[in-house]
Design an enzyme around this catalytic site. Structure first.
Site, PDB file in Angstrom:
ATOM      1  N   HIS A 122       0.806  -1.210   0.000  1.00 18.00           N
ATOM      2  CA  HIS A 122       0.000   0.000   0.000  1.00 18.00           C
ATOM      3  C   HIS A 122       0.843   1.265   0.000  1.00 18.00           C
ATOM      4  O   HIS A 122       0.366   2.322  -0.388  1.00 18.00           O
ATOM      5  CB  HIS A 122      -0.967  -0.010   1.185  1.00 18.00           C
ATOM      6  N   GLU A 166     -11.337 -12.001  -4.936  1.00 17.64           N
ATOM      7  CA  GLU A 166      -9.894 -12.152  -4.797  1.00 17.64           C
ATOM      8  C   GLU A 166      -9.490 -13.577  -4.434  1.00 17.64           C
ATOM      9  O   GLU A 166      -8.312 -13.915  -4.516  1.00 17.64           O
ATOM     10  CB  GLU A 166      -9.379 -11.199  -3.707  1.00 17.64           C
ATOM     11  N   ASN A 197      -4.756  -8.477  -8.389  1.00 19.38           N
ATOM     12  CA  ASN A 197      -3.512  -8.627  -7.625  1.00 19.38           C
ATOM     13  C   ASN A 197      -3.611  -9.793  -6.653  1.00 19.38           C
ATOM     14  O   ASN A 197      -2.792 -10.711  -6.655  1.00 19.38           O
ATOM     15  CB  ASN A 197      -3.187  -7.346  -6.851  1.00 19.38           C
ATOM     16  N   ASP A 198      -4.627  -9.754  -5.786  1.00 20.20           N
ATOM     17  CA  ASP A 198      -4.795 -10.830  -4.811  1.00 20.20           C
ATOM     18  C   ASP A 198      -5.321 -12.103  -5.463  1.00 20.20           C
ATOM     19  O   ASP A 198      -4.991 -13.214  -5.026  1.00 20.20           O
ATOM     20  CB  ASP A 198      -5.739 -10.394  -3.680  1.00 20.20           C
ATOM     21  N   ARG A 203       3.818 -11.650  -5.027  1.00 17.61           N
ATOM     22  CA  ARG A 203       4.673 -10.901  -5.949  1.00 17.61           C
ATOM     23  C   ARG A 203       5.688 -10.048  -5.201  1.00 17.61           C
ATOM     24  O   ARG A 203       6.739  -9.704  -5.736  1.00 17.61           O
ATOM     25  CB  ARG A 203       3.829 -10.016  -6.869  1.00 17.61           C
ATOM     26  N   ARG A 262     -15.227   0.629  -1.155  1.00 14.45           N
ATOM     27  CA  ARG A 262     -14.838  -0.658  -0.580  1.00 14.45           C
ATOM     28  C   ARG A 262     -14.654  -0.488   0.922  1.00 14.45           C
ATOM     29  O   ARG A 262     -13.977   0.439   1.374  1.00 14.45           O
ATOM     30  CB  ARG A 262     -13.534  -1.158  -1.202  1.00 14.45           C
ATOM     31  N   CYS A 306     -10.386  -4.292 -11.388  1.00 17.80           N
ATOM     32  CA  CYS A 306      -9.782  -3.092 -10.793  1.00 17.80           C
ATOM     33  C   CYS A 306      -8.345  -3.330 -10.331  1.00 17.80           C
ATOM     34  O   CYS A 306      -7.752  -2.462  -9.699  1.00 17.80           O
ATOM     35  CB  CYS A 306     -10.624  -2.595  -9.617  1.00 17.80           C
TER      36      CYS A 306
END
Length: 759
Positions: A378, A619, A642-643, A653, A519, A690
């Site tokens: 993040h 995810e 990503n997840d 990653r 979210r 997203c």
């Protein structure tokens, strides 16, 4: 002329010889010299040298030699990949050369006396999977060494590796040279001019390195400067300048980041008013203590008090005290210093919290080099939102570069240039101007493929300040508003009213009539909230995070949902999205909490939105088995690639050891995405992407080809995503996706990906 083959088909040395060189000798250097002599004797070589890898300077250092000039020891150095020795180390392979001086890449050192030796043979020294150095033998005759010699030298390296590794580690514990600045200059001069790092953002930044916390902290221990006397009036001036500096930073911070606390330097201001802090300093000065010593004594006392406290939140306060003490001393010493030292604008660090990012932004940081860490953290996302180029470099030597070092960061390529020359700076000035023109490129109000298929482009928002750019670039709504940043950058949980003001700012700033997706809190994993008592988990990515955290701490969850729904009163197309949902039961439980909040606000007569659309961020692979049931219960899907990739493949990653296993085009990932999209289309609900795949031109054709018609990306990526979509034919993308989905092996999927969809 024939020669006797060396006695080396099995072990080169017997136990007695090894024991002799390990136990005899006065020091480590004597052991290494003895080892070199033993190898030279058994291989009948004129020279044997041992190079060890220095983990601090990141180069290979000649540590012992039999046959070269003794004065070359510790003075001959090569970077991995440099010369035959460096190539042997970096490529992890044996090198045998009949005439070294004519060999491409041979590096000659005048102070070593190598000109008499022609044949050259070297092998890497390994301890398990770790490379620790290179073992070299040389001979006057050309083409002297044979394949048997290669085997012998490998054996020698294996037998000696354990002892040599222990010697290397003990050498590494030796104290740094006394002249630290001179050593740093040496490091800077021989550091490569270019380093390849990792980044998933873009942008350029140039500037000198900001002194590290460790270096800045040194001022707390420096003695008074000879021949300079500071007065009580000087101390009071330093306090006033510190207050002015903090106020200016505070004003700048509050204006640019409205979701932050109104006073991020609250602790600083309180201590400046405290009679036990600055008041005690003043008393000590009046009693005869020098102002420098008074500031140091009180500051260090408070640092120790906070650091010794078992509460993590109190320990964090030690950093505030340290920062304040450094600022006071810097302003005090500036009274007699005509020019303040360059603070630097490139921050090099091993770790950084989101709250640190906020303060650094207010304080003029232009770029960040993060030594270690992951590009999906993040902090990296926040850096993109703040338009701060951030590159992750794996080389700890960055931490030792002197503050006078100039760095140029090209986050788009992940490149770091050390002390770039004027020509490089000129090239990148032109590149910066080109990027600015591309950023300001006029976007079309609507996005269509070549064959007229409508695609919606939404924006991912982390900070309210990004909404202006999203609207300017004609985003058709907010596909993802990450609510965790107000939690991450504060020293405590924001109240319902504080969150209400943030979310109201979000809804008020968005274009009327466009969708806004909020979210709920995605805490945990790499998004650790410092002021919570998060349990240290062995594997936080699989631990108490996201919706699990919210459902465990219901009051925090209810507070957030109430704040969102209150702020959304009277607004259209508001969506509430739950992250990391793993089962239908979990989704229904979260939805029930929302229903309870709505009922409660109705009873209280609090204005709110009672009918938001409710969806999930997909995810976890566990939802695939019941994806049709989810499609019947939810209003929309959003795929967080990503997840989804991480959990589908079990590869983080951010972990360099398994980075090669994080494969967005993996057949399982492709088919998983296609299955989600098919379920959404089949049940008539919206589905968007997203994650990072949504802004990667390499993956956009596949997403369009499986039926994705909504992409949500960071605002700065909107122009390039629109360009990629408008260069793609939906019919070709569909055929391309079909080819990818037919593949069962990663290498075959990679081959299809390489060909692309065509025009």
């Amino acid at each position: 002329m024939s020669r006797k083959e060396p006695d080396h088909l099995n072990l080169l040395f017997d136990m007695g010889e090894l024991a002799s060189i390990i136990t005899s000798g006065s020091d480590i250097e004597a052991f290494l010299t003895g080892a070199g002599e033993l190898v030279a004797k058994h291989l009948r070589a004129h020279v044997c040298s041992i190079y060890l890898f220095d983990s601090r300077s990141k180069d290979l250092v000649l540590k012992a030699t039999r046959g070269l000039k003794p004065e070359a020891v510790n003075r001959v150095r090569m970077l991995p990949g440099e010369g035959l020795v460096g190539r042997c180390f970096s490529q992890d392979q044996v090198l045998r050369v009949g005439n070294a001086r004519t060999s491409p890449g041979f590096k000659y050192f005048d102070n070593a006396g190598e000109e008499a030796f022609n044949s050259f043979l070297c092998v890497p020294i390994r301890r398990g999977v770790v490379k620790i150095g290179v073992l070299v033998v040389q001979h006057r005759e050309m083409d002297h060494f044979t394949l048997l010699d290669e085997r012998a030298l490998r054996t020698a390296a294996t037998q000696l590796a354990g002892a040599i590794e222990n010697a290397r580690l003990l050498m590494a514990l030796a104290p740094e040279p006394a002249d630290a600045d001179k050593d740093a200059d040496t490091i800077s001069n021989k550091f490569p001019a270019f380093i390849k790092g990792k980044s998933d953002g873009y942008g350029l930044a140039s500037g000198t390195i900001r002194p590290s916390r460790r270096k800045r902290k040194a001022i707390l221990f420096e003695a008074d400067t000879p021949n300079i006397t500071y007065s009580l009036a000087d101390f009071q001036t330093a306090v006033e300048k510190t207050i002015d500096e903090l106020k200016a930073l505070q004003d700048k911070f509050a204006a640019s980041l409205p979701e932050s606390e109104s006073l991020i330097f609250t602790a600083h201001f309180m201590m400046l008013k405290d009679k036990n802090f600055t008041g005690k300093m003043k008393t000590l000065i009046e009693q005869g203590t020098s102002p420098v010593s008074a500031i140091q004594q009180v500051t260090l006392k408070y640092i120790n008090v906070f650091s010794d406290n078992p509460n993590a939140y109190m320990q964090e306060k030690a950093v505030d005290v340290e920062d304040l003490g450094i600022r006071l001393l810097s302003h005090l010493k500036a009274v007699h210093t005509p020019k303040a030292p360059d603070r630097g604008t490139i921050f090099v660090t091993q770790d950084i919290y989101p709250s640190d990012m906020m303060k650094l932004t207010a304080d003029g940081i232009r770029g960040i080099v993060l030594v270690g860490g992951g590009v999906t953290s993040h902090v990296a996302i926040l850096a993109r939102s703040l338009s701060i180029p951030l590159i992750i470099a794996d080389d700890p030597l960055f931490l030792d570069l002197p503050d006078t070092t100039r760095l140029l960061l090209d986050a788009g390529q992940g490149n770091i240039y050390i002390n770039p020359d004027d020509n490089t700076l000129s090239i990148f000035k032109s590149k910066q101007e080109a990027e600015d023109r591309a950023k300001n490129r006029e976007m079309q109000p609507a996005t269509y493929t070549l064959d007229n298929r409508r695609i919606r482009l939404l924006a991912n928002i982390n900070l309210l300040s990004e909404i202006h750019l999203a609207r300017e670039l004609k985003a058709e709504g907010i596909g993802l508003y990450r609510t965790e940043f107000p939690f991450l950058i504060r020293s405590g949980f924001p109240s319902e009213d504080e969150q209400y003001l943030i979310y109201k700012g979000l809804f008020d700033k968005t274009e009327p009539g466009t969708v806004t997706t909020v979210r709920t809190l995605d805490a945990g994993g790499d998004k650790v909230i410092k002021h919570t008592d998060f349990i240290q988990e062995a594997n936080p990515a699989l631990g108490l995070r996201s919706i699990r955290f919210s459902l465990k701490y219901r009051q925090i969850f209810r507070t957030q949902i109430r704040a969102v729904l209150r702020a959304a009163h009277g607004k259209e197309k508001v969506r509430l999205m739950f992250p990391l949902i793993s089962s239908i039961d979990e989704f229904l439980e979260a939805k029930q909490v929302m229903a309870e909040c709505i009922r409660q606000m109705e009873q209280e007569g609090v204005p709110h939105k009672s009918d938001p659309e409710v969806g999930i961020m997909i995810e976890l692979p566990s939802v695939l088995a019941t994806i049709d049931e989810f499609a019947q219960l939810t209003d929309f899907f959003s795929i967080g690639t990503n997840d989804f990739i991480q959990y589908m493949l079990g590869a983080d990653r951010g972990n360099k050891l398994v980075a090669d296993h994080y494969i967005p085009y993996h057949p399982a990932v492709n088919r998983g995405i296609a299955k989600i999209v098919a379920a959404a289309i089949g049940h008539g609900i919206d589905v968007s992407v997203c994650g990072e795949m949504a802004h990667d031109p390499e993956h956009i054709p596949f997403l369009l080809g499986v039926g994705i018609t909504t992409l949500s990306v960071a605002p700065k990526f909107l122009p390039r995503v629109q360009a990629a979509v408008m260069e793609t034919s939906f019919s070709r993308a569909s055929a391309y996706a079909h080819r990818l989905l037919a593949q069962t092996r990663v290498k075959d999927a990679a081959a299809v990906l390489k060909t692309g969809p065509g025009k």
